[in-house]
Design an enzyme around this catalytic site. Structure first.
Site, short mmCIF file in Angstrom:
data_model
loop_
_atom_site.label_atom_id
_atom_site.label_comp_id
_atom_site.label_asym_id
_atom_site.label_seq_id
_atom_site.Cartn_x
_atom_site.Cartn_y
_atom_site.Cartn_z
N TYR A 140 -1.89 -1.35 10.72
CA TYR A 140 -1.96 -1.92 9.28
C TYR A 140 -1.11 -1.77 8.33
O TYR A 140 -0.43 -2.32 7.78
CB TYR A 140 -3.37 -1.34 8.78
CG TYR A 140 -3.39 -1.35 7.11
CD1 TYR A 140 -3.76 -2.54 6.74
CD2 TYR A 140 -3.35 -0.38 6.47
CE1 TYR A 140 -3.95 -2.71 5.45
CE2 TYR A 140 -3.29 -0.54 5.07
CZ TYR A 140 -4.07 -1.65 4.47
OH TYR A 140 -3.77 -2.04 3.19
N SER A 195 0.72 -1.21 -0.01
CA SER A 195 0.11 0.05 0.03
C SER A 195 0.95 1.22 0.00
O SER A 195 1.95 1.46 0.72
CB SER A 195 -0.94 -0.05 1.30
OG SER A 195 -1.28 1.24 1.60
N LYS A 203 2.06 -3.97 6.46
CA LYS A 203 2.56 -3.90 4.97
C LYS A 203 4.08 -3.80 4.80
O LYS A 203 4.71 -4.69 3.98
CB LYS A 203 1.75 -2.74 4.25
CG LYS A 203 0.33 -3.03 4.23
CD LYS A 203 -0.18 -4.14 3.28
CE LYS A 203 -1.34 -4.65 3.29
NZ LYS A 203 -1.63 -5.94 2.74
P1 NAD Z 1 -11.06 -7.01 0.91
O1 NAD Z 1 -11.36 -6.90 2.42
O2 NAD Z 1 -12.17 -6.58 -0.12
O3 NAD Z 1 -10.16 -8.29 0.50
C1 NAD Z 1 -9.51 -9.02 1.46
C2 NAD Z 1 -10.02 -10.47 1.24
O4 NAD Z 1 -9.08 -11.39 2.12
C3 NAD Z 1 -11.17 -10.66 1.69
O5 NAD Z 1 -12.17 -11.26 0.83
C4 NAD Z 1 -11.27 -11.47 3.16
O6 NAD Z 1 -12.29 -12.29 3.17
C5 NAD Z 1 -9.98 -12.14 2.89
N1 NAD Z 1 -9.27 -12.45 4.14
C6 NAD Z 1 -8.70 -11.82 5.13
N2 NAD Z 1 -8.04 -12.52 6.03
C7 NAD Z 1 -8.00 -13.68 5.61
C8 NAD Z 1 -7.59 -14.88 6.22
N3 NAD Z 1 -6.83 -15.00 7.26
N4 NAD Z 1 -7.48 -16.06 5.28
C9 NAD Z 1 -8.12 -16.23 4.33
N5 NAD Z 1 -8.88 -14.77 3.67
C10 NAD Z 1 -8.64 -13.78 4.55
O7 NAD Z 1 -9.83 -5.95 0.60
P2 NAD Z 1 -9.27 -5.24 -0.66
O8 NAD Z 1 -9.52 -3.93 -0.82
O9 NAD Z 1 -9.79 -6.22 -1.82
O10 NAD Z 1 -7.82 -5.39 -0.30
C11 NAD Z 1 -6.85 -6.55 -0.79
C12 NAD Z 1 -5.49 -6.33 -0.47
O11 NAD Z 1 -5.01 -5.17 -0.77
C13 NAD Z 1 -5.28 -6.31 0.99
O12 NAD Z 1 -4.12 -6.83 1.51
C14 NAD Z 1 -5.19 -4.67 1.36
O13 NAD Z 1 -4.51 -4.51 2.48
C15 NAD Z 1 -4.67 -4.13 0.19
N6 NAD Z 1 -4.89 -2.91 -0.11
C16 NAD Z 1 -6.16 -2.52 -0.17
C17 NAD Z 1 -6.27 -1.06 -0.57
C18 NAD Z 1 -7.66 -0.43 -0.70
O14 NAD Z 1 -7.87 0.84 -0.77
N7 NAD Z 1 -8.88 -1.39 -0.90
C19 NAD Z 1 -5.09 -0.17 -0.74
C20 NAD Z 1 -3.83 -0.87 -0.49
C21 NAD Z 1 -3.89 -1.97 -0.29
N1 UFG Z 2 -12.37 11.40 3.14
C1 UFG Z 2 -13.54 12.24 3.39
N2 UFG Z 2 -14.70 11.69 3.89
C2 UFG Z 2 -14.99 10.46 3.96
C3 UFG Z 2 -13.94 9.72 3.67
C4 UFG Z 2 -12.48 9.91 3.24
O1 UFG Z 2 -13.28 13.59 3.27
O2 UFG Z 2 -15.85 9.80 4.50
C5 UFG Z 2 -11.22 11.71 2.44
C6 UFG Z 2 -10.00 11.66 3.31
O3 UFG Z 2 -9.96 12.58 4.37
C7 UFG Z 2 -9.04 11.48 2.36
C8 UFG Z 2 -9.68 10.92 0.84
O4 UFG Z 2 -10.90 11.25 1.11
O5 UFG Z 2 -8.53 12.65 2.02
C9 UFG Z 2 -9.55 9.62 0.66
O6 UFG Z 2 -9.79 8.89 1.96
P1 UFG Z 2 -10.08 7.23 1.87
O7 UFG Z 2 -10.47 6.75 3.35
O8 UFG Z 2 -11.03 6.95 0.68
O9 UFG Z 2 -8.72 6.80 1.58
P2 UFG Z 2 -7.06 6.95 2.20
O10 UFG Z 2 -6.32 7.57 1.28
O11 UFG Z 2 -7.18 7.37 3.57
O12 UFG Z 2 -6.63 5.31 2.45
C10 UFG Z 2 -6.59 4.40 1.63
C11 UFG Z 2 -7.08 3.11 2.08
C12 UFG Z 2 -5.65 2.56 2.85
C13 UFG Z 2 -4.31 2.75 2.01
C14 UFG Z 2 -4.39 4.10 1.43
C15 UFG Z 2 -3.15 4.02 0.34
O13 UFG Z 2 -8.19 3.08 3.00
O14 UFG Z 2 -5.89 1.32 3.27
O15 UFG Z 2 -5.51 4.56 0.48
O16 UFG Z 2 -3.07 5.27 -0.34
F1 UFG Z 2 -3.51 2.49 2.76
#
Ligand code: NAD
Ligand code: UFG
Length: 345
Positions: A148, A124, A152
């Site tokens: 979290y 991330s 990572k």
């Molecule tokens: P998500 O929660 O939709 O998907 C994660 C999946 O992993 C889920 O289906 C959950 O059931 C499964 N899971 C969690 N723990 C498990 C375990 N111990 N065993 C088996 N399955 C398990 O999340 P996502 O948004 O698809 O994110 C996927 C990956 O990308 C995560 O590692 C997350 O940290 C990373 N990531 C997400 C974002 C974002 O904004 N969505 C940003 C940066 C990194």
């Molecule tokens: N925001 C609002 N109102 C809301 C939600 C978010 O104003 O209800 C703003 C936040 O302050 C930020 C922007 O919208 O400025 C984006 O916020 P998000 O919560 O959508 O995303 P973040 O950038 O905070 O974090 C996301 C994921 C993290 C990941 C990161 C990587 O949630 O897991 O992106 O860039 F690590």
């Protein structure tokens, strides 16, 4: 290749399964469904007309993980499974350290035992902390303010050390920026449990009338309009970035930013969403959210040069596809969703 996708029923994982199957790979999913639903697997099958092997297992369960490796000849893994809510990680640190780190270690151990050559890991942009934008892969990682983010950075380190001592292995550590949007069919997308923490799913709930208004966290940042700036990337572009990484990496550890390189503020996103979908998103400015940074966007030149991958979809498509998914998500019959989504487009 036979690819094991952990967390493949989740948001990013499910879209990546679609891209993998469409690229001709065989996909084996391991997911405990703690943040997803089994019917997503059926929807992936429906979109691709393809086959997918699904194991409902916890990837912190070493015996269950080893059974998969013993049953299938795995050529590569993509490790998405993990807990991802930043705020929750502060309240439940042990759950985050346990789930996210033990899973990574057990999978690395299995890769070593079964001679798996390729590892792709979901990292991330949060690992860059408060560095100066645009973030570059060569930057020193700064401590994050939450468990979290620590999981990572630590998982990246574990995978790097494993690859060092197993020269036949290669790894891609993919640092995602802000994934949004949904598959164009409207069948799969982001469906967080409860009130969304992230901006785009919050906006779609407001537009649908399920939440009264959007609370914008601060308008006094040193940005274009004072609101937070992020690098939003369409989830299908992100998914395709995984396929590119899997195909391109060989030998050693490679780190790539997966973003668009473009920053968009909260209010800019709201305006584009309203225009793209001819809808309204009422909002109110409130205080900053603790732990947020002003700006987060990527330098994307390394992925373009080495993977030949670039995000293709723009912010309008991200808003449109997120909205189509949200709007039709209550339709129970999959054929109805597809018809509705096709008409909309
Ligand atoms: P998500 O929660 O939709 O998907 C994660 C999946 O992993 C889920 O289906 C959950 O059931 C499964 N899971 C969690 N723990 C498990 C375990 N111990 N065993 C088996 N399955 C398990 O999340 P996502 O948004 O698809 O994110 C996927 C990956 O990308 C995560 O590692 C997350 O940290 C990373 N990531 C997400 C974002 C974002 O904004 N969505 C940003 C940066 C990194
Ligand atoms: N925001 C609002 N109102 C809301 C939600 C978010 O104003 O209800 C703003 C936040 O302050 C930020 C922007 O919208 O400025 C984006 O916020 P998000 O919560 O959508 O995303 P973040 O950038 O905070 O974090 C996301 C994921 C993290 C990941 C990161 C990587 O949630 O897991 O992106 O860039 F690590």
């Amino acid at each position: 290749m036979n690819i094991l996708v952990t967390g493949g029923a989740g948001y990013i994982g499910s879209h990546t399964c679609v891209a993998l199957i469409e690229a001709g790979h065989t996909v084996i999913v391991a997911d405990n469904l703690c943040n997803s639903k089994a019917d997503t697997i059926d929807k992936i099958k429906q979109i691709t007309n393809g086959k997918i092997i699904f194991y409902k297992i916890d990837v912190t369960d070493e015996i269950a993980v080893n059974t998969i490796f013993a049953t299938h000849q795995i050529d590569g893994i993509i490790h998405f499974a993990g807990l991802k809510a930043v705020g929750e990680s502060i309240e439940k640190p042990l759950e985050y350290y346990y789930n996210n780190l033990i899973s990574t270690m057990i999978l690395c151990k299995a890769c070593q035992k079964y001679g798996v050559k390729k590892i792709v890991f979901s990292s991330s942009a949060t690992v860059y902390g408060n560095n100066v934008v645009p973030f570059k892969e060569t930057m020193e990682l700064l401590p994050t303010t939450n468990p979290y983010g620590e999981t990572k950075a630590m998982s990246e380190r574990i995978i790097t050390d494993i690859v060092k001592v197993n020269p036949y292995m290669s790894a891609a550590l993919l640092r995602y920026f802000n994934p949004v949007g949904a598959h164009e069919s409207g069948l799969i997308g982001e469906a967080p449990n409860g009130t969304p923490n992230n901006l785009m799913p919050y906006i779609t709930k407001v537009a649908k009338g399920q939440l009264e208004k959007l609370y914008v966290f601060g308008n006094d940042y040193p940005t274009v309009d004072g609101t937070g700036v992020r690098d939003y990337i369409h989830v299908m572009d992100l998914a395709e970035g995984h396929v590119a990484a899997l195909n391109c990496i060989s030998e050693g550890v490679h780190i790539y930013n997966l973003g668009t390189g473009q920053g968009t503020s909260v209010l800019q996103l709201v305006k584009v969403f309203e225009k793209a979908n001819a809808t309204e998103v009422p909002y109110e400015i409130i205080n900053r959210r603790p732990g947020d940074i002003a700006e987060c966007y990527a330098n994307v030149s390394k992925a373009a040069k080495e993977l030949g991958w670039k995000a293709k979809r723009g912010i309008v498509e991200m808003c449109r596809d997120a909205w189509i998914f949200e709007k039709y998500s209550e339709l129970s019959k999959e054929s109805d969703i597809e018809v509705a989504a096709t008409k909309e487009r």
